[in-house]
Design an enzyme around this catalytic site. Structure first.
Site, PDB file in Angstrom:
ATOM      1  N   ALA A  14       0.853  -1.166   0.000  1.00 46.21           N
ATOM      2  CA  ALA A  14       0.000   0.000   0.000  1.00 46.21           C
ATOM      3  C   ALA A  14       0.893   1.221   0.000  1.00 46.21           C
ATOM      4  CB  ALA A  14      -0.871  -0.017   1.239  1.00 46.21           C
ATOM      5  N   ASN A  33       3.797  -0.164   7.319  1.00 43.17           N
ATOM      6  CA  ASN A  33       2.476  -0.316   6.716  1.00 43.17           C
ATOM      7  C   ASN A  33       2.116  -1.791   6.610  1.00 43.17           C
ATOM      8  OD1 ASN A  33       4.499   0.656   4.582  1.00 43.17           O
ATOM      9  ND2 ASN A  33       2.917  -0.021   3.182  1.00 43.17           N
ATOM     10  N   ASP A  34       1.849  -2.293   5.438  1.00 42.43           N
ATOM     11  CA  ASP A  34       1.214  -3.619   5.299  1.00 42.43           C
ATOM     12  C   ASP A  34       1.845  -4.748   6.123  1.00 42.43           C
ATOM     13  OD1 ASP A  34       0.571  -1.941   3.224  1.00 42.43           O
ATOM     14  OD2 ASP A  34       0.863  -3.405   1.638  1.00 42.43           O
ATOM     15  N   PRO A  35       1.011  -5.598   6.735  1.00 38.44           N
ATOM     16  CA  PRO A  35       1.516  -6.871   7.261  1.00 38.44           C
ATOM     17  C   PRO A  35       1.889  -7.769   6.086  1.00 38.44           C
ATOM     18  CG  PRO A  35      -0.888  -6.841   7.370  1.00 38.44           C
ATOM     19  CD  PRO A  35      -0.456  -5.475   6.892  1.00 38.44           C
ATOM     20  N   SER A  68       5.069  -5.783  -0.773  1.00 41.68           N
ATOM     21  CA  SER A  68       4.309  -6.798  -0.038  1.00 41.68           C
ATOM     22  C   SER A  68       4.271  -8.177  -0.687  1.00 41.68           C
ATOM     23  CB  SER A  68       2.880  -6.311   0.185  1.00 41.68           C
ATOM     24  OG  SER A  68       2.906  -5.281   1.131  1.00 41.68           O
TER      25      SER A  68
END
Ligand SMILES: *[C@@H]1O[C@H](CO)[C@@H](O)[C@H](O)[C@H]1NC(C)=O
Ligand SMILES: *[C@@H]1O[C@H](CO)[C@@H](O)[C@H](O)[C@H]1NC(C)=O
Ligand SMILES: *[C@@H]1O[C@H](CO)[C@@H](O)[C@H](O)[C@H]1NC(C)=O
Ligand SMILES: *[C@@H]1O[C@H](CO)[C@@H](O)[C@H](O)[C@H]1NC(C)=O
Ligand SMILES: *[C@H]1O[C@@H](CO)[C@H](O)[C@@H](O)[C@@H]1NC(C)=O
Length: 575
Positions: free
Chosen positions: A2, A59-61, A120
């Site tokens: 993201a 941010n993103d896992p 990611s």
């Protein structure tokens, strides 16, 4: 992956609706700020038990998994500053999903195929072989994206600290000439199909149609794209971080991603996308036809902007994994900040992860239900209770004796009649707009009633989390709000009136609510986890010992607090 958000998105989106042009998100990058590291990390709004690294931006896992008794959480991380940039895979490990140990980054730009970023991706545990990470590598300044492969250097290292990216096979997937390589990212966990292939999805876009490409492989190394995406939807823009998994039609147990049982009528599938344009996610429930590699959402799931959401607040780029040790599916998600970039640089940190949630299919099969993982309860201490307390219109009752800035509260409200419910106007399709119009300060019939979280003593600041019940021609409509508009005296913050409708049976005339309150986050679960909302808020008065918690009612119908339990929460260990 993201990317950071820009305030022009809403304007652009409205424009696109009007002109029906290609939907395009804008990504703001802050080259001047991305390597600035505050000397000290500000503690005021830092969370006590929601995951965050010791400093800087997340941010993103990424790649969540359970392997050899250890939970791994990776995350998009800027090791140098508190805004997006310099992205690596931060890595933390845990035995219980609550207390974490932070390790060295697992993946960082080191090869031509990920020189401009390790974005990611997901982990798949191959039976008998161990985990493989598939992630998006960025190969140039124009965000051209390829998919890459990494494996642990030593699968016997209990923490899987070091990861290698074999040169001979990387990148494993590049966009074909008729695809746009700048919107081609975020590979999912793969599943094994009876037809002898591993399969996984990659998020993408063609014009303004969002899609999830499907790839197949026999050996996990050579991947072939299926002719058509597994699914796509018009005018939804780029699908970031797709997630695709089976859910059981009965019970709360989770299923391994490789389970396909729809022929036996045992299993449904869930497809979730994170929409880059609106920065909200939606999911559908449907059927996966393995032989055709198509997923078709049920006609009860709206497939687009207005679809079901895991969470109606700050919740994006989520990713689930199957935990075989407790046979459950667990959902992670990034909750971004609602303050300014300058605030983040000053704080020295930005971004948290929502509490991991167990997720399962509701018994009626039309939506998911979520609940904080049971391990969270180990942080509870000092319980207080309120039973059978009647609240008339305008009443507030303080929940005393706990650390209200770092707490967990579960409450069941009841009412004796729905006769006073306000009339529902069928034009109210957007819950957030309705909450803006009918906030806690607007008196009602049945509701607003609920909790006032992170409240200052004299209510100059508070974040109300509440229900309001309306009467439509053939049913009742329940609105749940987590309204940040009065959360802080500080002006220049993002303070949305987040809200969702709750699909719940009111036959028993009861509604339950759980809120996890943690300094700058209020994460709430309505009606047992049917509608959930996470808000980020930054009180100036209601901080630490000066934060209070109340139950309230602002409707003419009397409300009873049947049962309330609240706990002070210990801090999680994060070293
Ligand atoms: C792999 O990890 C195990 C456990 O930490 C260790 O005993 C072993 O020496 C390691 N092997 C190599 C090649 O580093
Ligand atoms: C590919 O996507 C990027 C990023 O959204 C966009 O700027 C570019 O115009 C797209 N290219 C084509 C050919 O559509
Ligand atoms: C939705 O699908 C079900 C079967 O899956 C069918 O019985 C029903 O008629 C459909 N409803 C609509 C509105 O199409
Ligand atoms: C309840 O309503 C009154 C009257 O509008 C308002 O002054 C008060 O702030 C409301 N309470 C909450 C918690 O919003
Ligand atoms: C989180 O921050 C707010 C305020 O800046 C934005 O409005 C959101 O779009 C953003 N959310 C995501 C997922 O980036």
């Amino acid at each position: 992956m993201a990317l950071p958000y820009c305030l022009t998105v809403i304007a652009v989106f409205s424009l696109c609706v009007i002109c029906n042009n290609g939907v395009e998100a804008f990504h703001e990058i802050y080259p001047d700020l991305q390597s600035i590291s505050a000397r000290t990390v500000s503690k005021i709004h830092r969370t006590g038990y929601h995951f965050q690294p010791h400093r800087n931006w997340i941010n993103d896992p990424n790649g969540p998994m359970y392997y050899n008794g250890v939970y791994h959480l990776f995350y998009q991380y800027n090791p140098k500053g508190a805004v997006w940039g310099n992205i690596v895979w931060g890595h933390s490990v845990s035995k219980d999903l609550i207390n974490w140990k932070e390790l060295e980054p697992a993946l960082y730009p080191s090869k031509p195929f990920d020189k401009y970023g390790c974005w990611s991706g997901s982990a798949t545990v191959l039976p008998g072989k161990g985990p493989v990470i598939l992630y998006t590598g960025v190969i140039n300044k124009h965000s051209n994206e390829v998919q890459c492969y990494a494996i642990p250097e030593n699968t016997s290292d209990p923490f899987l600290r070091k990861w290698i990216k074999p040169n001979a096979i990387n990148p494993i997937i590049v966009a074909e000439h008729n695809m746009n390589g700048s919107v081609f990212r975020d590979p999912t966990t793969a599943w094994w199909s009876e037809d002898g292939h591993w399969k996984m999805l990659i998020g993408g876009r063609s014009k303004d149609r969002g899609m999830a490409y499907l790839y197949r492989s026999k050996d996990f190394v050579k991947w072939i794209r299926a002719k058509h995406p597994i699914h796509s939807a018009a005018s939804t823009g780029m699908w970031e971080c797709p997630d695709f998994y089976p859910v059981s039609l009965k019970g709360k147990n989770g299923l391994d991603t490789s389970v396909v049982g729809n022929r036996l009528n045992r299993v449904k599938h869930v497809l979730k996308n994170s929409l880059d344009v609106t920065r909200y996610e939606y999911y559908t429930i449907g059927t996966y036809f393995m032989n055709e590699d198509r997923y078709i959402p049920d006609n009860t799931s709206e497939d687009g902007w207005g679809g079901l959401r895991y969470d109606y607040g700050n919740f994006y780029a989520s990713k689930s994994f199957f935990d075989p040790s407790k046979r459950r599916r667990i959902l992670w998600s990034w909750a971004n900040e609602s303050d300014s970039k300058e605030d983040d640089v000053k704080k020295g940190w930005a971004g948290i992860q929502a509490i991991p949630r167990t997720v399962w299919l509701d018994s009626h099969g039309k939506q998911l239900v979520q609940w904080p993982v049971e391990e969270l309860n180990s942080l509870r201490e000092k319980e207080v209770k309120i039973n059978n307390k009647k609240l008339k219109k305008g009443n507030y009752v303080e929940v005393k004796g706990i650390t209200a800035a770092q707490a967990d509260v579960e409450v069941t409200f009841s009412f004796s009649s729905l006769d006073k419910a306000e009339t529902f106007d069928s034009r109210w399709v957007n819950a957030q707009d309705l909450c803006a119009q009918k906030g806690s300060k607007v008196e009602g019939g049945v509701g607003p009633f609920g909790l006032l979280t992170l409240a200052s003593k004299n209510l100059e600041e508070f974040t109300p989390v509440f229900f309001r019940i309306f009467k439509a021609p053939n049913k009742h409509v329940v609105l749940m709000c987590s309204d940040a508009r009065s959360s802080s005296l500080k002006r220049e913050l993002y303070k949305p009136s987040f809200a969702g409708f709750v699909d719940v049976d009111l036959a028993h005339k009861k509604l339950s609510l759980r809120s996890l309150i943690d300094h700058s986050v209020v994460e709430s679960f309505g009606a047992g986890g049917r509608t959930n909302i996470l808000s980020r808020v930054y009180p100036t008065l209601a901080i630490k010992k000066n934060a209070h918690l109340f139950v309230f009612n602002n409707g003419t119908e009397h409300i009873t607090v049947e049962k309330l339990k609240a706990w002070s929460m210990k801090s999680a260990r994060r070293n």
